[in-house]
Each structure stands twice: as structure tokens, then as C-alpha cells.
Design an enzyme around this catalytic site. Structure first.
Site, PDB file in Angstrom:
ATOM      1  N   SER A 261      39.277  -2.984  -4.952  1.00 28.68           N
ATOM      2  CA  SER A 261      40.712  -3.236  -4.807  1.00 28.68           C
ATOM      3  C   SER A 261      41.497  -1.975  -4.477  1.00 28.68           C
ATOM      4  O   SER A 261      42.658  -2.055  -4.056  1.00 28.68           O
ATOM      5  CB  SER A 261      41.280  -3.863  -6.086  1.00 28.68           C
TER       6      SER A 261
ATOM      7  N   GLY B  14      40.596  -8.154  -4.866  1.00 29.17           N
ATOM      8  CA  GLY B  14      40.415  -7.474  -3.594  1.00 29.17           C
ATOM      9  C   GLY B  14      41.624  -6.616  -3.261  1.00 29.17           C
ATOM     10  O   GLY B  14      42.640  -6.646  -3.957  1.00 29.17           O
TER      11      GLY B  14
ATOM     12  N   CYS C  80      43.371 -12.066  -9.341  1.00 27.34           N
ATOM     13  CA  CYS C  80      44.049 -10.999  -8.613  1.00 27.34           C
ATOM     14  C   CYS C  80      44.361 -11.390  -7.166  1.00 27.34           C
ATOM     15  O   CYS C  80      45.209 -12.233  -6.934  1.00 27.34           O
ATOM     16  CB  CYS C  80      43.216  -9.720  -8.700  1.00 27.34           C
ATOM     17  N   LEU C  81      43.699 -10.793  -6.163  1.00 25.24           N
ATOM     18  CA  LEU C  81      43.980 -11.161  -4.781  1.00 25.24           C
ATOM     19  C   LEU C  81      43.694 -12.635  -4.560  1.00 25.24           C
ATOM     20  O   LEU C  81      44.438 -13.318  -3.850  1.00 25.24           O
ATOM     21  CB  LEU C  81      43.137 -10.314  -3.817  1.00 25.24           C
TER      22      LEU C  81
ATOM     23  N   ASN D 244      45.270  -4.275 -11.746  1.00 26.99           N
ATOM     24  CA  ASN D 244      45.276  -3.420 -10.564  1.00 26.99           C
ATOM     25  C   ASN D 244      45.837  -4.221  -9.404  1.00 26.99           C
ATOM     26  O   ASN D 244      45.103  -4.872  -8.668  1.00 26.99           O
ATOM     27  CB  ASN D 244      43.862  -2.928 -10.237  1.00 26.99           C
TER      28      ASN D 244
ATOM     29  N   TYR E  42      51.018  -6.343  -5.456  1.00 30.78           N
ATOM     30  CA  TYR E  42      51.746  -7.517  -4.963  1.00 30.78           C
ATOM     31  C   TYR E  42      51.775  -8.570  -6.064  1.00 30.78           C
ATOM     32  O   TYR E  42      50.936  -8.573  -6.970  1.00 30.78           O
ATOM     33  CB  TYR E  42      51.063  -8.085  -3.712  1.00 30.78           C
TER      34      TYR E  42
ATOM     35  N   HIS F  17      42.685  -8.934 -14.825  1.00 26.78           N
ATOM     36  CA  HIS F  17      41.225  -8.875 -14.727  1.00 26.78           C
ATOM     37  C   HIS F  17      40.543  -9.251 -16.047  1.00 26.78           C
ATOM     38  O   HIS F  17      40.326  -8.385 -16.906  1.00 26.78           O
ATOM     39  CB  HIS F  17      40.794  -7.476 -14.299  1.00 26.78           C
TER      40      HIS F  17
ATOM     41  N   GLU G  23      37.502  -9.812 -16.397  1.00 29.69           N
ATOM     42  CA  GLU G  23      36.144  -9.250 -16.377  1.00 29.69           C
ATOM     43  C   GLU G  23      36.133  -7.753 -16.653  1.00 29.69           C
ATOM     44  O   GLU G  23      35.078  -7.121 -16.589  1.00 29.69           O
ATOM     45  CB  GLU G  23      35.483  -9.522 -15.021  1.00 29.69           C
TER      46      GLU G  23
END
Length: 398
Positions: free
Chosen positions: A45, A257, A285-286, A327, A330, A370, A372
Site C-alpha cells: 500500500s 492496496g 482498505c482499498l 494505512n 483516501y 487492517h 490482519e
């Protein structure tokens, strides 16, 4: 050797060169984690960005390659207050300096990272250059800095062909566990007198097949599912929805990502096709942002993003607050979310931004953070168990 960090607002920091001896222009971001610099460096990322670590000392436990989240580092550059040259860890394979050198990552040490972070917080994320050339001209460099964009970095970080991560009980086969685990006396050797036991999970996902779309996936996403008994097939980011659907997975994961989610136009089209099926989906995330874009919502760039291991997130289903690892630069725009399509499921306690969605009438939920994370807070590992229950027919999330 001297090194310089030049920001697009004209600010110049002078420090000491670390890592590879090359010049880079990148987006400068900061991460507030106190540990986990190897996981930060190997998180895809961060492709297209140079990372400033706010904690003053990095490299004190060296590099343990077993803990890497991908095959190598992805940031364009690394910015620290101080780098340790003499790591103290019996698992250490090499120093942080050696790791940066061998992977051609330049960096700068000895600057006031807190002052840099304050600038980025006040003015927002900006581009910058790391150089060892003392004859630079700020006036000549600024147009170059302002023109830089991360571009379509998902293409850079995704796997080139699909592969399978098999279910496993053992620590040795799939690496360190990421979430809540229990000790199993069966793994003790010599009656437990000499070696610690391996950690194992209840295999509540045994027999389930998961298709993981790799948008820049950290290794621990597939591992977290495999530890629960799932067989995970990892697909390149630009795999067609038809190919994934034809494999008859019990569930689909969309990974984390890098970059601007709106750059991923072709991926968004395929995710919409996945959304239109009845296959349970969990996105991180992404992947969370792309699912929102695929279903008519919008995203925008944050002033300086969330990057670190200490962000409080509230689960609106349970009312509990968890400390999360994050992380992202956006976020999904809640003002443009259609409640008939999705509703907020998680919220950031600090700034009120969206941290996850639950899709109305669908077995789909997504999170911005996240679960994980390894190392990092492991509070939200339960989300993988929630996904497994969904795949086993445990009800629609929204």
C-alpha cells in the site's frame, strides 16, 4: 554523506544519507507506529510514497525476513530521526541499513521528523525529493515535485499469476499468527520443557474456499484465513469477475492496496459484477473503497490520511471500540452514500470518518482499516471469523 529532503512548499531538511544512493521524488506521508517498520516497508500500500516514521528510533531489532508482508519493500524512500546500526534481536537477518541498500531504497536520517510531521498535518500530504546532491536548486525542483503523481500503482504491486495458500494448523507452515490464538499442548516437545508451543486456531473455516483479489495484498490476509482452515486462491488484480465466479468460491476477499481508488476503473467494473452475485464478500482498505465506488458511492483524498497502529474504531453493530492499524489516504464520502445500498458499520473515533460499510440485503461488509495487522493491534481479527460465519450461511450482515 549529507542528504536533503525538499518539500513542494519549499521547505528543506538536511540530514544524513541512508539506504541506496539514488534520488527520488515521491509523495511524503508519515506513520505513527512505534514498531513494525519492516511490515511498513513491505506493505504494498506504500507504493508511490516515501514514509516518515514519527517514532525517533528505527532499526533497533534489525530485519527478520520471516516477518515480511510481501517479497520486498515498496516505499520509494524512508525517512527517520535515527537509524540503529547495531540491532539487538536473535532473529535478525541483517540491519535496516543493509536491507534498504540491497533493495535500492534511498532514505534520510537525522532530520526533525516531528517538525516534518507537523508540516504535513498543517498543510496536508505533499510531494518531496530525497537527494544527496548539495547543488540542488529549489526553484528548479518545485515544478517537478508538484507534477508528481503516484499513478496506477496497483498494476505494479499485484501478483502476476494466481496461486493457492493452503489451510494449516501450524505456526511453521504459514508463519506467525496475527490474531487471538490459543496454546495447544500437542505441539510441545519434550513435555514443554525446552520449546514454546506453536500457536493454533480453531479451524472454523475448514472446507471453505476463498478467492482473494490481490490489489496489493499483505501476506497476512491470506494467512489469517488459512489459519482458520480456509483454502485461499489469490488472483491478480485484473482478473475478470467471470473467472473468479467460475471457480465457485464460498467467499471473496478484496485486499488492501496503494494509490487513488478512482484510478482503478477496470477493477471497479469487475467488482460491480462480483457485487451482483450472492457470494459473501469481505473487503479491506482499498478493496473497501473500490466496492463503494462500484456501487455508486464516492471517495475523496484526506488531508494527511491515517497511517499507524493506534487508531480507535467503533464497531456500530456491537458498540465496542477497537484499536486498529491503518494505512490510507483516501476515504469513502458518507454524504454520497445511498442507504439503500450500504450503511455505515464502523466509524473512526478520532475524526468521525467512515471505517467500514455493511451492504443492505447483501452478505457483504467492508472495513477501511487492517484486521490482519501483524505486528500491531490484533483487536479486530474477529472480522475474519465474522466473514467465515457469513460464508457458512450465518446470516446477512446488513
Amino acid at each position: 554523506m549529507k542528504a536533503f529532503l525538499i518539500l513542494e512548499d519549499g521547505t528543506v531538511f538536511e540530514g544524513t544519507h541512508i539506504g541506496a544512493d539514488r534520488e527520488i521524488i515521491s509523495e511524503i506521508v508519515f506513520n505513527t507506529s512505534m514498531a513494525g517498520y519492516l511490515e511498513v516497508l513491505t506493505d504494498p500500500s506504500y507504493a508511490g510514497q516515501a514514509v516518515c516514521m514519527t517514532y525517533p528510533l528505527m532499526g533497533n531489532y534489525g530485519i527478520c525476513r520471516e516477518d515480511m508482508e510481501s517479497s520486498g519493500p515498496w516505499p520509494d524512500g524512508f525517512i527517520v530521526k535515527e537509524i540503529s546500526r547495531l540491532p539487538g534481536n536473535f532473529r535478525c537477518d541483517c540491519t535496516l541499513q543493509e536491507f534498504l541498500e540491497e533493495n535500492h531504497v534511498p532514505g534520510i536520517a537525522g532530520i526533525d521528523t516531528r517538525a516534518l510531521t507537523k508540516i504535513l498535518r498543517e498543510k496536508g500530504t505533499m510531494n518531496g525529493m530525497i537527494t544527496t546532491n548539495p547543488s540542488f536548486s529549489v526553484k528548479e525542483i518545485l515544478p517537478e515535485l508538484r507534477a508528481y503523481t503516484t499513478g496506477k500503482v496497483v498494476e505494479k504491486v499485484t501478483c502476476r499469476e494466481k496461486y493457492v495458500v493452503s489451510p494449516s494448523r501450524s505456526l511453521e507452515e504459514n508463519g506467525p499468527l496475527s490474531g487471538a490464538a490459543r496454546f495447544d499442548p500437542a505441539f510441545y516437545k519434550d513435555g514443554g520443557r525446552e520449546k514454546r508451543p506453536a500457536l493454533v486456531r480453531e479451524l472454523n473455516g475448514a472446507g471453505l474456499k476463498v478467492a482473494l483479489l490481490d490489489l496489493g495484498a499483505k501476506a497476512n490476509i491470506a494467512r489469517s484465513l488459512a489459519e482458520r482452515g480456509c483454502q485461499v486462491t489469490v488472483y491478480p488484480a485484473f482478473t475478470s469477475a467471470e473467472e473468479i465466479i467460475a471457480s465457485c468460491p464460498d467467499g471473496i476477499m478484496l485486499s488492501n492496496g496503494p494509490g487513488d481508488p478512482k484510478e482503478c476503473t477496470s477493477v471497479i467494473r469487475e467488482i460491480k459484477k462480483l457485487y451482483d452475485t450472492d457470494i459473501p464478500i469481505f473487503a479491506i482498505c482499498l478493496g473497501h473503497q473500490l466496492m463503494a465506488l462500484a456501487t455508486g458511492a464516492d471517495t475523496y483524498k484526506m488531508k494527511y490520511g491515517h497511517r499507524g497502529g493506534n487508531h480507535p474504531v467503533k464497531d456500530l453493530m456491537t458498540g465496542k471500540v477497537y484499536i486498529s492499524s491503518q494505512n490510507h489516504g483516501y476515504v469513502v464520502d458518507m454524504d454520497k452514500l445511498d442507504p439503500e445500498v450500504a450503511v455505515p458499520a464502523f466509524v473512526n473515533v478520532n475524526d468521525g470518518t467512515n471505517e467500514g460499510l455493511s451492504y443492505t440485503g447483501k452478505a457483504i461488509f467492508t472495513v477501511q482499516y487492517h484486521p490482519e495487522a501483524c505486528p500491531g493491534p490484533q483487536d479486530s481479527g474477529y472480522l475474519f471469523d465474522r466473514f467465515i460465519e457469513m460464508m457458512k450461511g450465518g446470516g446477512i450482515h446488513a
